[in-house]
Design a protein around this motif. Sequence first.
Motif, PDB file in Angstrom:
ATOM      1  N   ALA A 494      64.259  41.137 -28.286  1.00 27.06           N
ATOM      2  CA  ALA A 494      63.508  41.807 -27.223  1.00 27.06           C
ATOM      3  C   ALA A 494      64.280  41.762 -25.911  1.00 27.06           C
ATOM      4  N   GLU A 497      66.746  44.591 -25.670  1.00 32.38           N
ATOM      5  CA  GLU A 497      66.080  45.863 -25.400  1.00 32.38           C
ATOM      6  C   GLU A 497      65.678  45.972 -23.933  1.00 32.38           C
ATOM      7  N   VAL A 498      65.186  44.880 -23.342  1.00 33.71           N
ATOM      8  CA  VAL A 498      64.793  44.906 -21.921  1.00 33.71           C
ATOM      9  C   VAL A 498      66.011  45.141 -21.039  1.00 33.71           C
ATOM     10  N   ARG A 505      58.829  44.045 -22.914  1.00 30.24           N
ATOM     11  CA  ARG A 505      58.634  44.105 -24.362  1.00 30.24           C
ATOM     12  C   ARG A 505      57.693  42.980 -24.820  1.00 30.24           C
ATOM     13  N   LYS A 506      56.883  43.312 -25.818  1.00 30.65           N
ATOM     14  CA  LYS A 506      56.073  42.322 -26.518  1.00 30.65           C
ATOM     15  C   LYS A 506      56.270  42.528 -28.014  1.00 30.65           C
ATOM     16  N   SER A 507      56.443  41.452 -28.731  1.00 29.86           N
ATOM     17  CA  SER A 507      56.650  41.585 -30.163  1.00 29.86           C
ATOM     18  C   SER A 507      56.288  40.288 -30.856  1.00 29.86           C
TER      19      SER A 507
END
Length: 784
Positions: A494, A497-498, A505-507
């Motif tokens: 994540a 990606e940020v 982001r949340k995952s």
Amino acid sequence: MGTRSRSSWLERLQRVNIQAKLLIPFLLLSVGPAALVGLVSILVARQALTNRIHKQLAVRGDHLAIRAEMFLDGVKADLRFLLTLSSVRDLASIDRREDDMAWKRQRKRVEEEFFVFSSGRRAYYQTRYLDPVGREIVRLNCKNGSPDSVPLDQLQDKSDRYYFVEAAKLPPGGVFVSSLDLNEEHGRIEVPHRPVLRYAAPVHAAERLVGVIVINIYADYFAELLRTPGGDYEVTLLDADGTYLLYAGSSKDKAAHRIFGTGARIQDELYGGRADTSGPTSEPVRLRNGERASLSRIRLGDKGYERRLILMLSVGDEPVVDSTKSTTKAIILIISLVTIASTCFGIFVARYLVKPIRALKRGVDSAATGDFNHPIEVRTGDEIEDLAAHFESMRAKLGDSQQRLSRWNEELQKAVAEKTEELRNSEQRERLERQKIESMVGTIGAELLLIERDMTVSWASQELIRRIGGPQAVLGRKCHDVLWGAQGLCGDCAVNEVLRDGHPRKSIVMRPDERGAERYYQIAATPVLDGSPEPGRVLELRVDITESVLRERETRAHLARADKFASLGQLAAGVVHEVANPLAAMKTSIQVMKERQQCAPGQEVFLDRVVREIDRLSGFLSTFSSFARPRKPAFSDVSPGEIVEGVAQLLQKQAEKKEARIVIEPASVSCRIRADSGQVQQVVLNLVLNALDAVSSGGCVRVGWGPHGIGTRLFVSDDGDGIPPENLEKIFDPFFTTKPSGTGLGLAIARQIMQEHGGSVQVESAPGSGSTFTLLFPPRERRE
């Protein structure tokens, strides 16, 4: 010659007025980057859309293949369900030549059970039962989920059909899956042509073949299952060698070309003429018509009898072209507006800058002639006005320049002291805020990290630092090494990606722990901008949610079991009601015949055998009835030791007959439970009987009890061969048994009784290590 040309060019450029010198570079610097960025944006957007569609193509293809496999696995499960019907084996045990009426009644029963099974299953074309030589005994033709039985005189001989021959060769439990072909009735292909897929399995009784059960599936219904919503994607089903079988799309030309029986193959449409159809493709293949296609494998049948189909999902370039049209128009419009705005603004700026310079030039020219009283009128509010003001007051300000410098020095020192104090206070506030954050993060059991652009950890919460082993094991090291012990960047990172697009982001990710067990983590990553447009650092919050995930899984499994038990309970109640009364009437009639001596000599032996079988079936119905309508427990204070000792005395003779031992392991402290003594004794008796069946001669069954947390545990353990892993999830299902004469209800009733007591049944077993069943009872005050 070249040097002279370059000099003349520079001279001509220098003679251009300042307004033109400002306007031309301004236009080049504004319009040029905008046009370049627009062109690059169009190309990048088109490529990104293409890549995304291609990735989605592969993902959707695999998803459809999995959905098809799940549907076909359901067909295989239905076929194996039909194999478990006792009515089929009962029919095979009747010799028609000896008792034609009994044979026809039993055949009617099989036909009725097949009718109930086939009702509502729109995908099934035919459901059939063939005898060991290939003659049809029962056949139901289905249309839109409505089965229609075929009369006995219209049934056919299918002994020469390949699916019967192959299925008859299989061992018990095997399933044969045919290739896709046309249905044949009375030696001719059925019209209209409807390709079908057949599932066939042998029926065995007493280690001999007694028949074959066949399910035919509509191929066109299978195509509807593969059809995707929307008009962008098209689905085609191929054989293992690439031959087209079915097409699910909107193109009439493709529908006429990619159908069963034409012999057309995907290799004929490939760009390059070759394709690997042995497995799924990691990258889409390219067709001659410009489309891209992904190939996903669909497995049919069991291992050793496996058949394979290929699912092709294709898409053209229209989605990419349509998606980038609006973007291209918008970029061209923006470039045009930027050009017009830049030209107007450049002209305005050039005039605004040149005007005060000309005024200043006139003032300097006047001063050069000795006219120091000529004012310079400049009102721009910028450095040019300041230059003009200084020119006017230069001689007046020379005397007090030193005084102003001293005053500026004092003011500067004061400003530095104030800024220093502000920084000190800011550092204290930052420390307090960090302490608050670490306190909140520690309260919720989370870990917090600050990760730099190079993926190194620059700050971490104290909880994480203590867990890892100190600051030197965390700070300055790569985040994937600190958190997961990985050498390279995580595929689902994540933080990466940020850093790429600046969006939070949340995952939820799964990682194995040091023992290999699955652990689940909630990850939240947010950018830290620090005043710049691109994130330089990322703040990551990590929470271990493994227990929540496992609880959710357990809750779902419990709800599924509860729904299944409710349905089976209703079925059991109906079966007991419909069967118990006829059995009682039969037994009474036989007993009256014996009392009145109405039977011929030598027939009493057969009548006694019938009564014994009725008693055995009545006993089964009694067990079945207790499962269908369980009695509510009558709670009282019960000693686990009394229940265990009673069961041990009851089964001691049976244990001695098998040369096995029952060992009682009492608790070290006194404990009692709030329970129904009779029902708990029934559960323990069932578990000990199962344990005695599992051990060999000289084996040992241990039974014990004791405190467990705030409740009480009672266990039954054996040193037998253990339960195979594939059966552990099934042993509590009703009617599942591995014993030749078992009913499969003992453990199901045991779990039902423990749930009524607010407790549970747990099992631990491994092949070769025996099995342990544990009954967990809640504390007495909670039960009350």
